[in-house]
Design a protein around this motif. Structure first.
Motif, PDB file in Angstrom:
ATOM      1  N   LEU A  11       0.816  -1.223   0.000  1.00  0.00           N
ATOM      2  CA  LEU A  11       0.000   0.000   0.000  1.00  0.00           C
ATOM      3  C   LEU A  11       0.846   1.269   0.000  1.00  0.00           C
ATOM      4  O   LEU A  11       0.423   2.303  -0.504  1.00  0.00           O
ATOM      5  CB  LEU A  11      -0.912   0.008   1.231  1.00  0.00           C
ATOM      6  CG  LEU A  11      -2.156  -0.879   1.199  1.00  0.00           C
ATOM      7  CD1 LEU A  11      -2.750  -0.982   2.596  1.00  0.00           C
ATOM      8  CD2 LEU A  11      -3.180  -0.323   0.222  1.00  0.00           C
ATOM      9  N   ALA A  12       2.049   1.191   0.563  1.00  0.00           N
ATOM     10  CA  ALA A  12       2.888   2.383   0.681  1.00  0.00           C
ATOM     11  C   ALA A  12       3.224   2.999  -0.669  1.00  0.00           C
ATOM     12  O   ALA A  12       3.505   4.193  -0.755  1.00  0.00           O
ATOM     13  CB  ALA A  12       4.170   2.048   1.437  1.00  0.00           C
ATOM     14  N   LYS A  14       1.142   2.980  -3.327  1.00  0.00           N
ATOM     15  CA  LYS A  14      -0.067   3.188  -4.129  1.00  0.00           C
ATOM     16  C   LYS A  14      -0.112   4.578  -4.744  1.00  0.00           C
ATOM     17  O   LYS A  14      -0.410   4.733  -5.938  1.00  0.00           O
ATOM     18  CB  LYS A  14      -1.324   2.948  -3.284  1.00  0.00           C
ATOM     19  CG  LYS A  14      -2.606   3.063  -4.100  1.00  0.00           C
ATOM     20  CD  LYS A  14      -3.841   2.658  -3.312  1.00  0.00           C
ATOM     21  CE  LYS A  14      -5.080   2.712  -4.189  1.00  0.00           C
ATOM     22  NZ  LYS A  14      -6.299   2.297  -3.449  1.00  0.00           N
ATOM     23  N   PHE A 149      -6.288   1.683   4.924  1.00  0.00           N
ATOM     24  CA  PHE A 149      -5.781   2.987   5.321  1.00  0.00           C
ATOM     25  C   PHE A 149      -6.343   3.403   6.678  1.00  0.00           C
ATOM     26  O   PHE A 149      -7.539   3.634   6.833  1.00  0.00           O
ATOM     27  CB  PHE A 149      -6.122   4.030   4.262  1.00  0.00           C
ATOM     28  CG  PHE A 149      -5.441   3.786   2.934  1.00  0.00           C
ATOM     29  CD1 PHE A 149      -4.059   3.747   2.854  1.00  0.00           C
ATOM     30  CD2 PHE A 149      -6.182   3.595   1.786  1.00  0.00           C
ATOM     31  CE1 PHE A 149      -3.410   3.522   1.647  1.00  0.00           C
ATOM     32  CE2 PHE A 149      -5.553   3.370   0.569  1.00  0.00           C
ATOM     33  CZ  PHE A 149      -4.164   3.330   0.502  1.00  0.00           C
ATOM     34  N   GLN A 164       0.548   5.178  10.455  1.00  0.00           N
ATOM     35  CA  GLN A 164       0.821   4.387   9.254  1.00  0.00           C
ATOM     36  C   GLN A 164       2.036   4.986   8.549  1.00  0.00           C
ATOM     37  O   GLN A 164       2.551   6.035   8.943  1.00  0.00           O
ATOM     38  CB  GLN A 164      -0.398   4.365   8.313  1.00  0.00           C
ATOM     39  CG  GLN A 164      -0.448   3.146   7.399  1.00  0.00           C
ATOM     40  CD  GLN A 164      -1.864   2.809   6.941  1.00  0.00           C
ATOM     41  OE1 GLN A 164      -2.682   3.694   6.744  1.00  0.00           O
ATOM     42  NE2 GLN A 164      -2.154   1.535   6.758  1.00  0.00           N
ATOM     43  N   GLU A 168       1.114   6.270   3.047  1.00  0.00           N
ATOM     44  CA  GLU A 168      -0.231   5.695   3.121  1.00  0.00           C
ATOM     45  C   GLU A 168      -1.206   6.685   3.747  1.00  0.00           C
ATOM     46  O   GLU A 168      -2.356   6.799   3.305  1.00  0.00           O
ATOM     47  CB  GLU A 168      -0.195   4.384   3.895  1.00  0.00           C
ATOM     48  CG  GLU A 168       0.611   3.308   3.196  1.00  0.00           C
ATOM     49  CD  GLU A 168       0.756   2.032   4.013  1.00  0.00           C
ATOM     50  OE1 GLU A 168      -0.263   1.473   4.439  1.00  0.00           O
ATOM     51  OE2 GLU A 168       1.899   1.594   4.227  1.00  0.00           O
ATOM     52  N   GLN A 171      -2.733   9.151   1.334  1.00  0.00           N
ATOM     53  CA  GLN A 171      -3.704   8.666   0.354  1.00  0.00           C
ATOM     54  C   GLN A 171      -5.141   9.041   0.721  1.00  0.00           C
ATOM     55  O   GLN A 171      -6.058   8.887  -0.085  1.00  0.00           O
ATOM     56  CB  GLN A 171      -3.612   7.145   0.221  1.00  0.00           C
ATOM     57  CG  GLN A 171      -2.352   6.649  -0.450  1.00  0.00           C
ATOM     58  CD  GLN A 171      -2.242   7.177  -1.868  1.00  0.00           C
ATOM     59  OE1 GLN A 171      -3.073   6.898  -2.710  1.00  0.00           O
ATOM     60  NE2 GLN A 171      -1.211   7.967  -2.119  1.00  0.00           N
TER      61      GLN A 171
END
Length: 228
Positions: A11-12, A14, A149, A164, A168, A171
């Motif tokens: 996810l980091a 994205k 998230f 986080q 992330e 986002q």
């Protein structure tokens, strides 16, 4: 352009991948078909047989799948470094988190802290509050999500602080990043990429890996909260 490159990414990355995908196609690269999840979740999917061309994981996670023969060692490249940070809902005061005592006070003063169970940030945070001796107090009212998230819990009003990777946190709209947990309290995560050994699209995969590791993408990485 060739066949799309199937990417499984933490996810980091994205935000950065979403920004870079269009630029890559405009430069003559193949379309990027990306799916995002925490490293631990991606490792489970890969071991269950899910197919991909390129994977982007923590360096530790990538090393595991290299040892298992799923990713070719020669293809692996380090892309970015990332720090864990804290965020609040937009418009809320930013507590001082610049030192360990200040961070402790901020965490204990929050109505609830949101963090992820599977992500690298959540694992670091769980160990940190244990070491700080405040795990029982924080976890008694924490909002612990399986993945996704954490800052979304700020927008929903379920937590006062979200923990986080900074990339992330950024986002999610409607929140503000306070900053990183003090650097002396954390080890930055290194996110790395490699080509799956079973990929049927090796040429395009290798081209994408070269692009992601190039100086050309550094501004997009920085804008997303990562350090090239």
């Amino acid at each position: 352009m060739g066949e799309p490159v199937r990417v499984l990414s933490t996810l980091a990355l994205k935000g950065a991948i979403s920004t870079l995908a269009g630029q890559y196609v405009a430069a003559g690269g193949a379309r990027i078909d990306a799916d995002f999840a925490p490293t631990l979740a991606l490792l489970e999917r890969l071991r269950a047989g899910e197919a991909a061309d390129v994977v982007i994981l923590t360096r530790e996670g990538l090393n595991e799948v290299v040892r298992e023969g799923r990713v070719t060692a020669a293809s692996c490249v380090d892309l970015a470094r990332s720090y864990v940070g804290l965020a609040v809902r937009a418009g809320e005061p930013h507590p001082d988190i610049s030192s360990e005592p200040a961070l402790r006070a901020a965490l204990l003063g929050a109505r609830a802290v949101a963090y992820s169970r599977l992500g690298a940030s959540g694992i670091l945070f769980a160990k940190l509050i244990e070491r700080m001796g405040i795990a029982s107090e924080i976890n008694a009212r924490a909002v612990v999500i399986p993945q996704g998230f954490t800052a979304e819990r700020l927008v929903a009003g379920e937590a006062d602080l979200a923990v986080q990777q900074i990339s992330e946190l950024k986002q999610v709209g409607g929140i503000e990043v306070i900053g990183p947990i003090p650097h002396q309290l954390q080890t930055p995560a290194v996110f790395s990429a490699g080509r799956m050994a079973a990929s049927q699209n090796a040429e395009q995969s290798e081209r994408l890996l070269r692009y992601l590791a190039s100086a050309e993408v550094a501004p997009a990485l920085r804008a997303s909260g990562l350090e090239p």
